[in-house]
Enzyme design. Structure first.
Site, PDB file in Angstrom:
ATOM      1  N   THR A 109       0.806  -1.226   0.000  1.00  0.00           N
ATOM      2  CA  THR A 109       0.000   0.000   0.000  1.00  0.00           C
ATOM      3  C   THR A 109       0.837   1.273   0.000  1.00  0.00           C
ATOM      4  O   THR A 109       0.317   2.355  -0.209  1.00  0.00           O
ATOM      5  CB  THR A 109      -0.947   0.023   1.214  1.00  0.00           C
ATOM      6  OG1 THR A 109      -0.175  -0.177   2.402  1.00  0.00           O
ATOM      7  CG2 THR A 109      -1.989  -1.070   1.105  1.00  0.00           C
ATOM      8  N   SER A 110       2.145   1.155   0.250  1.00  0.00           N
ATOM      9  CA  SER A 110       2.991   2.358   0.224  1.00  0.00           C
ATOM     10  C   SER A 110       4.437   1.965  -0.048  1.00  0.00           C
ATOM     11  O   SER A 110       4.780   0.787  -0.072  1.00  0.00           O
ATOM     12  CB  SER A 110       2.913   3.093   1.579  1.00  0.00           C
ATOM     13  OG  SER A 110       3.500   2.288   2.586  1.00  0.00           O
ATOM     14  N   GLY A 111       5.263   2.978  -0.261  1.00  0.00           N
ATOM     15  CA  GLY A 111       6.704   2.757  -0.369  1.00  0.00           C
ATOM     16  C   GLY A 111       7.106   1.759  -1.442  1.00  0.00           C
ATOM     17  O   GLY A 111       6.543   1.720  -2.535  1.00  0.00           O
ATOM     18  N   ILE A 112       8.093   0.936  -1.102  1.00  0.00           N
ATOM     19  CA  ILE A 112       8.657  -0.004  -2.065  1.00  0.00           C
ATOM     20  C   ILE A 112       7.616  -1.039  -2.503  1.00  0.00           C
ATOM     21  O   ILE A 112       7.570  -1.423  -3.667  1.00  0.00           O
ATOM     22  CB  ILE A 112       9.911  -0.669  -1.465  1.00  0.00           C
ATOM     23  CG1 ILE A 112      11.043   0.374  -1.411  1.00  0.00           C
ATOM     24  CG2 ILE A 112      10.359  -1.874  -2.298  1.00  0.00           C
ATOM     25  CD1 ILE A 112      12.259  -0.060  -0.634  1.00  0.00           C
ATOM     26  N   GLY A 113       6.758  -1.465  -1.577  1.00  0.00           N
ATOM     27  CA  GLY A 113       5.746  -2.456  -1.928  1.00  0.00           C
ATOM     28  C   GLY A 113       4.784  -1.940  -2.987  1.00  0.00           C
ATOM     29  O   GLY A 113       4.442  -2.642  -3.950  1.00  0.00           O
ATOM     30  N   TYR A 168      14.403  -4.219  15.580  1.00  0.00           N
ATOM     31  CA  TYR A 168      14.200  -4.152  14.133  1.00  0.00           C
ATOM     32  C   TYR A 168      15.268  -4.978  13.414  1.00  0.00           C
ATOM     33  O   TYR A 168      14.977  -5.760  12.516  1.00  0.00           O
ATOM     34  CB  TYR A 168      14.259  -2.699  13.655  1.00  0.00           C
ATOM     35  CG  TYR A 168      14.145  -2.547  12.150  1.00  0.00           C
ATOM     36  CD1 TYR A 168      12.914  -2.685  11.514  1.00  0.00           C
ATOM     37  CD2 TYR A 168      15.269  -2.287  11.364  1.00  0.00           C
ATOM     38  CE1 TYR A 168      12.803  -2.568  10.130  1.00  0.00           C
ATOM     39  CE2 TYR A 168      15.166  -2.172   9.975  1.00  0.00           C
ATOM     40  CZ  TYR A 168      13.930  -2.312   9.371  1.00  0.00           C
ATOM     41  OH  TYR A 168      13.825  -2.208   8.001  1.00  0.00           O
TER      42      TYR A 168
END
Length: 269
Positions: A17-21, A172
């Site tokens: 839904t955002s960014g690299i994806g 992380y």
């Protein structure tokens, strides 16, 4: 870069839904693939699909939407069953969904440290449940979107939930190391890729500026292409194959992680 036609391919992209994806889903659909767009909710995924159609001219017929909140293993399981039922022939799974670990130690309802679950355990469970659909034909593969920060990590075997000592960066990094180790699991053909430092929501972990998300996505898409030959467990820094952290290729670590992950995803697998 070859841009072969991917029209016979079906690819699931988590966190699309955002960014690299989002950019990865758009580039794959642009090359003809059928893309399963995953978002935290079906509404989020539909909004992303609509945006892809509106902004990139993607053919809406190439997109399918799926929702699952990775903070709930039950939702991951339900989504996996739906994918297998509707797309029994899945060529590529892109394990991209990710989050920065929060400032404070946070557990999911499943009892796992939140970044460890969202970034790794949910993808582990999803991959295992999708195994019947993931094709063994040439080019069938799993692409884990990892991070160079995995090199700074250690998996706290005695305390994987980091209950005793919590640092958001260490949590992380542990989740990214686990995802990178998982690529060497002999049950699936998988690779990991660090797409570079890109201007996405995670950038603050690394730097003040980076490449565009579209550029990062290009490195992911290249590994989805059956024309790109891969070695199981390989790790790529952008488009270059490099050695991952030593732990990521040790048989013993792979086995230990599988055992731990199986325990933690438990009844859902």
């Amino acid at each position: 870069m070859s841009s072969s036609d991917l029209s016979s391919r079906t690819v699931l992209v988590t966190g699309a839904t955002s960014g690299i994806g989002f950019e990865t889903a758009g580039q794959l659909a642009g090359r003809g693939a059928t893309v399963l767009v995953h978002g935290r909710t079906t509404e989020d995924a539909q909004a992303a699909a609509d945006k892809l159609v509106a902004t990139t001219g993607t053919d809406a017929g190439r997109l399918r939407v799926f929702g699952a909140d990775f903070r709930s293993l039950e939702e991951v399981e339900a989504m996996a069953r739906r994918v297998v039922a509707e797309h029994p022939h899945l060529d590529v799974l892109v394990n991209n969904a990710g989050m920065a670990a929060p400032e404070r130690h946070t557990l999911t309802a499943d009892g796992n440290e939140i970044a460890f679950q969202v970034n790794f355990l949910a993808h582990y469970l999803l991959t295992c449940l999708l195994e019947p659909a993931l094709t063994t034909e040439p080019g069938g593969r799993v692409v884990n979107v990892s991070s160079s920060l995995h090199r700074t990590a250690s998996i706290q075997w005695s305390d994987p939930q980091r209950a005793r000592r919590y640092s958001r960066l260490a949590a992380y990094a542990q989740s990214q190391l686990a995802l990178t180790v998982f690529a060497a699991d002999p049950r699936v053909t998988a690779v990991s890729v660090h797409p570079g430092i890109c201007e996405t929501e995670l950038m603050s972990l690394y730097a003040n500026s980076g490449a565009s998300a579209a550029e990062g996505a290009g490195h992911v898409v290249r590994l989805c292409d059956p024309a790109t030959e891969i070695v199981n467990g390989a790790y790529y820094d952008r488009d270059e194959r490099v050695e991952p952290a030593q732990a990521a290729t040790e048989d013993r670590t792979v086995k230990r992680l599988t055992k731990l992950a199986d325990q933690l995803v438990g009844q859902h697998a």
